[in-house]
Scaffold this motif. Structure first.
Motif, PDB file in Angstrom:
ATOM      1  N   ASP A   1      -0.702   1.039 -11.716  1.00  0.00           N
ATOM      2  CA  ASP A   1      -0.890   2.140 -10.762  1.00  0.00           C
ATOM      3  C   ASP A   1       0.438   2.813 -10.402  1.00  0.00           C
ATOM      4  O   ASP A   1       0.449   3.958  -9.934  1.00  0.00           O
ATOM      5  CB  ASP A   1      -1.505   1.629  -9.449  1.00  0.00           C
ATOM      6  N   VAL A   2       1.536   2.086 -10.608  1.00  0.00           N
ATOM      7  CA  VAL A   2       2.821   2.554 -10.080  1.00  0.00           C
ATOM      8  C   VAL A   2       3.248   3.858 -10.743  1.00  0.00           C
ATOM      9  O   VAL A   2       3.786   4.759 -10.097  1.00  0.00           O
ATOM     10  CB  VAL A   2       3.910   1.463 -10.248  1.00  0.00           C
ATOM     11  N   GLN A   3       2.985   3.977 -12.050  1.00  0.00           N
ATOM     12  CA  GLN A   3       3.437   5.165 -12.784  1.00  0.00           C
ATOM     13  C   GLN A   3       2.765   6.442 -12.290  1.00  0.00           C
ATOM     14  O   GLN A   3       3.293   7.529 -12.481  1.00  0.00           O
ATOM     15  CB  GLN A   3       3.144   5.001 -14.285  1.00  0.00           C
ATOM     16  N   THR A   4       1.601   6.314 -11.712  1.00  0.00           N
ATOM     17  CA  THR A   4       0.834   7.512 -11.340  1.00  0.00           C
ATOM     18  C   THR A   4       1.045   7.918  -9.885  1.00  0.00           C
ATOM     19  O   THR A   4       0.404   8.863  -9.417  1.00  0.00           O
ATOM     20  CB  THR A   4      -0.672   7.264 -11.558  1.00  0.00           C
ATOM     21  N   LEU A   5       1.945   7.240  -9.191  1.00  0.00           N
ATOM     22  CA  LEU A   5       2.155   7.580  -7.779  1.00  0.00           C
ATOM     23  C   LEU A   5       2.876   8.921  -7.636  1.00  0.00           C
ATOM     24  O   LEU A   5       3.765   9.245  -8.407  1.00  0.00           O
ATOM     25  CB  LEU A   5       2.978   6.482  -7.093  1.00  0.00           C
ATOM     26  N   LYS A   6       2.459   9.682  -6.635  1.00  0.00           N
ATOM     27  CA  LYS A   6       3.162  10.929  -6.320  1.00  0.00           C
ATOM     28  C   LYS A   6       4.575  10.610  -5.807  1.00  0.00           C
ATOM     29  O   LYS A   6       4.801   9.527  -5.265  1.00  0.00           O
ATOM     30  CB  LYS A   6       2.408  11.672  -5.218  1.00  0.00           C
ATOM     31  N   PRO A   7       5.486  11.560  -5.921  1.00  0.00           N
ATOM     32  CA  PRO A   7       6.878  11.301  -5.494  1.00  0.00           C
ATOM     33  C   PRO A   7       6.983  10.777  -4.064  1.00  0.00           C
ATOM     34  O   PRO A   7       7.755   9.852  -3.803  1.00  0.00           O
ATOM     35  CB  PRO A   7       7.532  12.683  -5.620  1.00  0.00           C
TER      36      PRO A   7
ATOM     37  N   THR B   1       6.281   7.086  -4.089  1.00  0.00           N
ATOM     38  CA  THR B   1       6.970   6.250  -5.073  1.00  0.00           C
ATOM     39  C   THR B   1       8.077   5.448  -4.392  1.00  0.00           C
ATOM     40  O   THR B   1       8.991   6.018  -3.805  1.00  0.00           O
ATOM     41  CB  THR B   1       7.563   7.117  -6.193  1.00  0.00           C
ATOM     42  N   PRO B   2       7.974   4.131  -4.471  1.00  0.00           N
ATOM     43  CA  PRO B   2       8.952   3.292  -3.756  1.00  0.00           C
ATOM     44  C   PRO B   2      10.320   3.309  -4.445  1.00  0.00           C
ATOM     45  O   PRO B   2      10.439   3.663  -5.618  1.00  0.00           O
ATOM     46  CB  PRO B   2       8.334   1.900  -3.837  1.00  0.00           C
ATOM     47  N   ASP B   3      11.335   2.882  -3.719  1.00  0.00           N
ATOM     48  CA  ASP B   3      12.661   2.732  -4.310  1.00  0.00           C
ATOM     49  C   ASP B   3      12.712   1.555  -5.263  1.00  0.00           C
ATOM     50  O   ASP B   3      13.508   1.538  -6.199  1.00  0.00           O
ATOM     51  CB  ASP B   3      13.700   2.543  -3.191  1.00  0.00           C
ATOM     52  N   LEU B   4      11.841   0.595  -5.023  1.00  0.00           N
ATOM     53  CA  LEU B   4      11.890  -0.638  -5.799  1.00  0.00           C
ATOM     54  C   LEU B   4      10.481  -1.224  -5.861  1.00  0.00           C
ATOM     55  O   LEU B   4       9.740  -1.163  -4.882  1.00  0.00           O
ATOM     56  CB  LEU B   4      12.845  -1.612  -5.084  1.00  0.00           C
ATOM     57  N   VAL B   5      10.117  -1.755  -7.043  1.00  0.00           N
ATOM     58  CA  VAL B   5       8.827  -2.432  -7.211  1.00  0.00           C
ATOM     59  C   VAL B   5       9.106  -3.872  -7.583  1.00  0.00           C
ATOM     60  O   VAL B   5       9.976  -4.132  -8.424  1.00  0.00           O
ATOM     61  CB  VAL B   5       7.985  -1.772  -8.331  1.00  0.00           C
ATOM     62  N   MET B   6       8.419  -4.806  -6.962  1.00  0.00           N
ATOM     63  CA  MET B   6       8.582  -6.204  -7.373  1.00  0.00           C
ATOM     64  C   MET B   6       7.239  -6.906  -7.319  1.00  0.00           C
ATOM     65  O   MET B   6       6.308  -6.454  -6.652  1.00  0.00           O
ATOM     66  CB  MET B   6       9.627  -6.918  -6.516  1.00  0.00           C
ATOM     67  N   ASN B   7       7.142  -8.006  -8.069  1.00  0.00           N
ATOM     68  CA  ASN B   7       5.863  -8.707  -8.131  1.00  0.00           C
ATOM     69  C   ASN B   7       5.449  -9.250  -6.781  1.00  0.00           C
ATOM     70  O   ASN B   7       4.280  -9.228  -6.431  1.00  0.00           O
ATOM     71  CB  ASN B   7       5.943  -9.849  -9.146  1.00  0.00           C
ATOM     72  N   SER B   8       6.429  -9.759  -6.057  1.00  0.00           N
ATOM     73  CA  SER B   8       6.105 -10.452  -4.813  1.00  0.00           C
ATOM     74  C   SER B   8       7.354 -10.452  -3.935  1.00  0.00           C
ATOM     75  O   SER B   8       8.472 -10.292  -4.432  1.00  0.00           O
ATOM     76  CB  SER B   8       5.672 -11.886  -5.137  1.00  0.00           C
ATOM     77  N   ILE B   9       7.167 -10.670  -2.633  1.00  0.00           N
ATOM     78  CA  ILE B   9       8.331 -10.740  -1.749  1.00  0.00           C
ATOM     79  C   ILE B   9       9.271 -11.881  -2.137  1.00  0.00           C
ATOM     80  O   ILE B   9      10.439 -11.867  -1.776  1.00  0.00           O
ATOM     81  CB  ILE B   9       7.940 -10.914  -0.269  1.00  0.00           C
TER      82      ILE B   9
ATOM     83  N   VAL C   1      10.756   8.648   6.805  1.00  0.00           N
ATOM     84  CA  VAL C   1      12.014   8.560   7.564  1.00  0.00           C
ATOM     85  C   VAL C   1      13.188   8.279   6.622  1.00  0.00           C
ATOM     86  O   VAL C   1      14.277   7.946   7.072  1.00  0.00           O
ATOM     87  CB  VAL C   1      11.934   7.482   8.672  1.00  0.00           C
ATOM     88  N   GLN C   2      12.938   8.402   5.315  1.00  0.00           N
ATOM     89  CA  GLN C   2      13.966   8.165   4.290  1.00  0.00           C
ATOM     90  C   GLN C   2      14.578   6.781   4.390  1.00  0.00           C
ATOM     91  O   GLN C   2      15.787   6.600   4.214  1.00  0.00           O
ATOM     92  CB  GLN C   2      15.037   9.259   4.361  1.00  0.00           C
ATOM     93  N   ALA C   3      13.723   5.797   4.692  1.00  0.00           N
ATOM     94  CA  ALA C   3      14.163   4.400   4.683  1.00  0.00           C
ATOM     95  C   ALA C   3      13.960   3.822   3.281  1.00  0.00           C
ATOM     96  O   ALA C   3      13.163   4.342   2.498  1.00  0.00           O
ATOM     97  CB  ALA C   3      13.368   3.583   5.701  1.00  0.00           C
ATOM     98  N   PHE C   4      14.680   2.758   2.991  1.00  0.00           N
ATOM     99  CA  PHE C   4      14.525   2.084   1.698  1.00  0.00           C
ATOM    100  C   PHE C   4      13.138   1.436   1.653  1.00  0.00           C
ATOM    101  O   PHE C   4      12.691   0.825   2.627  1.00  0.00           O
ATOM    102  CB  PHE C   4      15.616   1.025   1.521  1.00  0.00           C
ATOM    103  N   SER C   5      12.447   1.576   0.493  1.00  0.00           N
ATOM    104  CA  SER C   5      11.066   1.094   0.427  1.00  0.00           C
ATOM    105  C   SER C   5      10.858   0.198  -0.772  1.00  0.00           C
ATOM    106  O   SER C   5      11.371   0.456  -1.872  1.00  0.00           O
ATOM    107  CB  SER C   5      10.102   2.281   0.349  1.00  0.00           C
ATOM    108  N   ILE C   6      10.108  -0.872  -0.562  1.00  0.00           N
ATOM    109  CA  ILE C   6       9.812  -1.845  -1.618  1.00  0.00           C
ATOM    110  C   ILE C   6       8.303  -2.029  -1.705  1.00  0.00           C
ATOM    111  O   ILE C   6       7.646  -2.343  -0.710  1.00  0.00           O
ATOM    112  CB  ILE C   6      10.476  -3.212  -1.318  1.00  0.00           C
TER     113      ILE C   6
ATOM    114  N   ASP D   1       0.840  -1.200   0.000  1.00  0.00           N
ATOM    115  CA  ASP D   1       0.000   0.000   0.000  1.00  0.00           C
ATOM    116  C   ASP D   1       0.876   1.252   0.000  1.00  0.00           C
ATOM    117  O   ASP D   1       1.499   1.590   1.011  1.00  0.00           O
ATOM    118  CB  ASP D   1      -0.895  -0.019   1.243  1.00  0.00           C
ATOM    119  N   PRO D   2       0.927   1.971  -1.123  1.00  0.00           N
ATOM    120  CA  PRO D   2       1.786   3.158  -1.176  1.00  0.00           C
ATOM    121  C   PRO D   2       1.445   4.173  -0.084  1.00  0.00           C
ATOM    122  O   PRO D   2       2.356   4.756   0.522  1.00  0.00           O
ATOM    123  CB  PRO D   2       1.524   3.737  -2.573  1.00  0.00           C
ATOM    124  N   GLU D   3       0.154   4.374   0.166  1.00  0.00           N
ATOM    125  CA  GLU D   3      -0.246   5.418   1.124  1.00  0.00           C
ATOM    126  C   GLU D   3       0.044   5.041   2.564  1.00  0.00           C
ATOM    127  O   GLU D   3       0.041   5.906   3.440  1.00  0.00           O
ATOM    128  CB  GLU D   3      -1.731   5.748   0.951  1.00  0.00           C
ATOM    129  N   LEU D   4       0.256   3.757   2.823  1.00  0.00           N
ATOM    130  CA  LEU D   4       0.605   3.345   4.184  1.00  0.00           C
ATOM    131  C   LEU D   4       2.068   2.912   4.249  1.00  0.00           C
ATOM    132  O   LEU D   4       2.891   3.543   4.893  1.00  0.00           O
ATOM    133  CB  LEU D   4      -0.301   2.206   4.667  1.00  0.00           C
TER     134      LEU D   4
END
Lengths: 270, 270
Positions: B244-250, B253-261, B228-233, B217-220
């Motif tokens: 949906d990823v392209q339309t996220l506000k800065p 916007t995560p540092d990395l996008v992946m299909n699954s953990i 906190v400027q932590a790395f985000s996936i 969830d991008p918003e959460l």
């Protein structure tokens, strides 16, 4: 002030009660005589309160107990306006009402059908009034009805209301919980909405052009009048002091300021 | 994606549960094996949920039942962060808690003193968590405490939360009723606040610089990490689709996008 201050076309008055006709449960000195004189001189008047808990008949008894002992006195409440609006917009409709039993009976008298919380999702309209029994199950039922597209009307957006033990949450707090959860915005039936003014005049049978709104609270009483461009009178017997008047925004500035409603008869033309 | 996508300095992970580790009550295929591999390779991890109703031990049992059968697994909840924050800011303080009995016990374990609704006005801090028993008397007690200057912390500002019968009002709705009545604003303990990230890391014993936040969830989840400027996936197993990823506000916007953990082990350096 001169006699010209109340225009000659004003023939009826809508009086706020608390801070205007009565303060701390006692009538303003001379208030009864003022109203009696208005009546004798052919002016009409009703009382308008933002309460949504007591029935209008209970309010009539309260008015009499305060000393306003006029036969056929109309006390119009935000609760009454709420159910009247619902009946106008959803005739015979199913309502999920968060309010007192007394208000529920008024709704039924207007042909509305009250739903239980369990069947709340079937509602045509969600009505929020003062309801000290409000709980999470109610909030859930309201949320579901609103998500299903039901109308949404509240008696008031008051944050708090006074009580003998200090402020308690107002109808606005309950309404806001539902509004926040559902991302919906409630129509406001009571003061300071234009609907409050129009529905009050409709119930009273008064003409907007010939009616003055009188009260002590600029944000409620004066705002209501200004929104329908009715003549507005601010009295200084309640929440507003003389020095506050200069700082009011234009949309809250009354047409006339007077110390008390007892000044009215001396300023009338007829 | 290359192996360089997860920086070499990342040594631990904070995983969201719903939509990330499990979907509709079923674990993501391969999730257990992924976590087992992370553990074998010396990476740390905790689970972070915005729930504030169940105890952390109940959540640990839930995690085991989902198939995440790791001894000493830490599941950190928004409720736990809420009471931890209260204990940090008001050590030994009196709290008016709107929440479950389980959360009340966690508060007491941290040295906080629970007040009854009747004595709520004495509170040092008002805590709002998920509480299906919330009612008007609670709202009144909360209002009085807040007007008397008590602190104000909520587990979450979620408008709704899902249930088997459809959405029910979230902790945000309850909080908002109190905030509206009191004209106060609550500090948010859970996601997406920076406090959620910092307190989670404090409880987990992880270092911000070496930790990645993973969620659907991008918003959460992503917002929490970004604050906190932590790395985000961001994983695409939950509420967010690839388009949906392209339309996220800065700021979302995560540092990395992946299909699954399950993509994580292949992208690690060590």
């Amino acid at each position: 002030m001169t006699r010209a201050d109340i225009p000659a076309h004003i023939r009826s008055f809508v009086f706020d009660i608390d801070g205007c006709l009565a303060v701390d449960g006692e009538p303003i000195a001379g208030a009864f005589e003022t109203l009696a004189e208005l009546r004798d001189r052919g002016y009409g008047f009703v009382f308008l309160t933002n309460d949504s808990y007591l029935s209008t008949s209970a309010w009539q008894k309260k008015a009499v107990a305060l000393g306003f002992d006029f036969p056929d006195l109309a006390v119009i409440t935000a609760g009454q306006i709420l159910v009247q609006l619902a009946a106008d917009r959803y005739p015979g409709g199913k309502v999920l009402l968060f309010g007192s039993d007394a208000l529920g009976r008024e709704a039924e008298n207007l042909g509305l059908k009250l739903l239980t919380t369990e069947r709340g999702h079937e509602a045509d309209v969600v009505l929020v009034a003062r309801t000290p029994s409000f709980n999470y199950d109610d909030m859930t039922a309201g949320l579901r009805a609103l998500r299903a597209g039901a109308g949404f009307i509240t008696a008031s957006m008051a944050r708090t209301i006074p009580s003998n033990d200090g402020p308690v949450p107002g109808t606005g707090a309950t309404t806001n919980a539902l509004a926040f959860a559902s991302r919906r915005r409630a129509v406001i039936a009571g003061k300071p909405s234009a609907l409050a003014a129009r529905t009050c005049l409709q119930i009273a049978g008064f003409d907007l052009k010939h009616t003055a709104f009188v009260g002590d609270d600029p944000e409620l009483d004066i705002a209501t009048a200004k929104r329908v461009q009715a003549f507005s009178i601010l009295v200084l017997t309640g929440s507003t002091a003389a020095e506050d008047v200069q700082t009011l925004k234009p949309q809250l500035t009354p047409d006339l300021v007077m110390n008390s409603i007892t000044d009215i008869p001396g300023l009338l033309w007829a």
